[in-house]
Scaffold this active site. Structure first.
Site, short mmCIF file in Angstrom:
data_model
loop_
_atom_site.label_atom_id
_atom_site.label_comp_id
_atom_site.label_asym_id
_atom_site.label_seq_id
_atom_site.Cartn_x
_atom_site.Cartn_y
_atom_site.Cartn_z
N ASP A 1 -0.30 -7.50 1.63
CA ASP A 1 0.10 -6.19 1.48
C ASP A 1 1.59 -6.23 1.91
O ASP A 1 2.25 -5.86 2.80
CB ASP A 1 -0.51 -5.48 2.87
CG ASP A 1 -0.05 -3.86 2.62
OD1 ASP A 1 0.31 -3.51 1.74
OD2 ASP A 1 -0.37 -3.32 3.79
N HIS B 1 0.66 -1.18 0.08
CA HIS B 1 -0.03 -0.07 0.03
C HIS B 1 0.95 1.32 0.05
O HIS B 1 0.20 2.43 -0.30
CB HIS B 1 -1.11 0.07 1.31
CG HIS B 1 -0.48 0.23 2.44
ND1 HIS B 1 -0.07 -0.58 3.50
CD2 HIS B 1 0.00 1.49 3.14
CE1 HIS B 1 0.36 0.03 4.56
NE2 HIS B 1 0.45 1.43 4.12
N SER C 1 4.34 2.52 8.01
CA SER C 1 4.03 1.32 7.33
C SER C 1 5.12 0.97 6.51
O SER C 1 6.14 1.52 5.88
CB SER C 1 2.90 1.84 6.02
OG SER C 1 1.45 2.16 6.64
#
Length: 256
Positions: free
Chosen positions: A109, A65, A205
Site C-alpha cells: 500500500d 489506496h 491515510s
C-alpha cells in the site's frame, strides 16, 4: 508523566529538529508552522482526501489506496488547508502506484506522486523534504514516534483544516499480529491504536510515521474496522524500508 518518559519525548523532539507541537489524528495537537514542512495534502476536486509527504523535489509519497478517491493534486507549504494559494501551493500529479498493489489488506500500500513541477525546497522556507529510512536500522518496540495528518479526530468524524500530530509507540510485529483477528499483509509495521488512546483515523491515510532522526519509516495504511476509538488493535503502516529499491529506482528515473 514519569521523568524517563519525559526524557524520551524530549530526545525525540530534539531529533526531529525541535519540531514541537502547539496546544491542540486522535488526541493530537496542532503542529507549529515551522515543523513537519514535508507534509502534503493529497486532494481530489472536492478537497483533502489523504496525507502525503515530500521525499524529493519531484515526488510525494502516499498510500496506494488513496487512489480510490481519485486525487488530482497535492498541496505543499501550508499546515492550514483554509490558506491555500492555488498558483504556488498546488501541484498536479502523475500517480506511480506500486505494481503489486491490489488492496490495502493485501499489502504493498504505497504510491509515489510525480509533481507537475519541482517543489522549491531550496527557495521556499515552508517546504522541506523528509529523510527516507535506512534499510538496516529498524524502529524498536515501544519506541516513540509521531504520526500527523488532517484526518478525522474521532470515529465517523470529519477532517480538520489545521495539521495535527500525536505520539505513538511502535508495536512489535509479532505482538501486533496476535492482537489482530486476521492475517496482516507482509511488509507492514504497527504503531499506536493499542494500549493507548492515540493513533490515526480516516483521512490520515498516506501520511508519514516519523521516527528517529526525522525519518519517514511508515505510511499510514489502515486501522481496525475504521474504528478510531482507541485502544483496540494496533494501527498498520506500510514499512517504507521494504520498498526502498523500488522508490530509489523511480526517484532516479524521475518517472514511473
Amino acid at each position: 508523566m514519569h521523568a524517563f518518559t519525559k526524557f524520551l519525548l524530549l530526545q525525540l523532539l530534539a531529533s526531529l529538529g525541535r519540531q514541537a507541537f502547539g496546544t491542540e489524528i486522535i488526541n493530537g495537537k496542532k503542529v507549529r508552522k515551522t515543523s513537519m514542512l514535508f507534509m502534503a495534502s493529497v486532494q481530489n476536486r472536492g478537497g483533502h482526501v489523504c496525507g502525503g509527504f515530500l521525499i524529493s523535489e519531484d515526488f510525494v509519497m502516499t498510500a496506494a489506496h488513496c487512489d480510490n478517491a481519485n486525487p488530482v493534486s497535492v498541496v505543499l507549504g501550508t499546515h492550514n488547508l483554509k490558506m491555500i494559494n492555488n498558483n504556488t501551493m498546488r501541484y498536479g500529479i502523475q500517480k506511480c502506484k506500486h505494481p503489486m498493489y491490489k488492496n490495502a489488506s493485501l499489502g504493498n500500500d504505497i504510491m509515489l506522486l510525480k509533481l507537475s513541477r519541482k517543489a522549491p525546497v531550496r527557495k521556499n522556507k515552508l517546504i522541506k523534504f523528509v529523510q527516507l529510512p535506512s534499510l538496516y536500522v529498524k524502529p524498536k518496540a515501544n519506541q516513540t514516534c509521531i504520526v500527523a495528518g488532517w484526518g478525522w479526530t474521532k470515529t465517523n468524524g470529519q477532517t480538520v483544516n489545521e495539521l495535527l500530530a500525536t505520539k505513538v509507540a511502535i508495536v512489535n510485529l509479532n505482538t501486533c499480529q496476535e492482537l489482530w483477528p486476521k492475517r496482516l499483509p507482509a511488509n507492514v509495521m504497527c504503531a499506536g491504536g493499542s494500549d493507548s488512546t492515540t493513533g490515526f483515523c480516516q483521512g490520515d491515510s498516506g501520511g508519514p510515521l516519523i521516527c528517529g532522526k526525522n525519518e519517514a519509516v511508515g505510511v499510514v495504511s489502515f486501522n481496525y474496522m475504521a474504528n478510531c476509538d482507541y485502544p483496540n488493535a494496533p494501527n498498520v503502516y506500510t514499512d517504507v524500508s521494504k520498498f526502498l529499491p523500488w522508490i530509489k529506482r523511480i526517484l532516479k528515473k524521475k518517472k514511473c
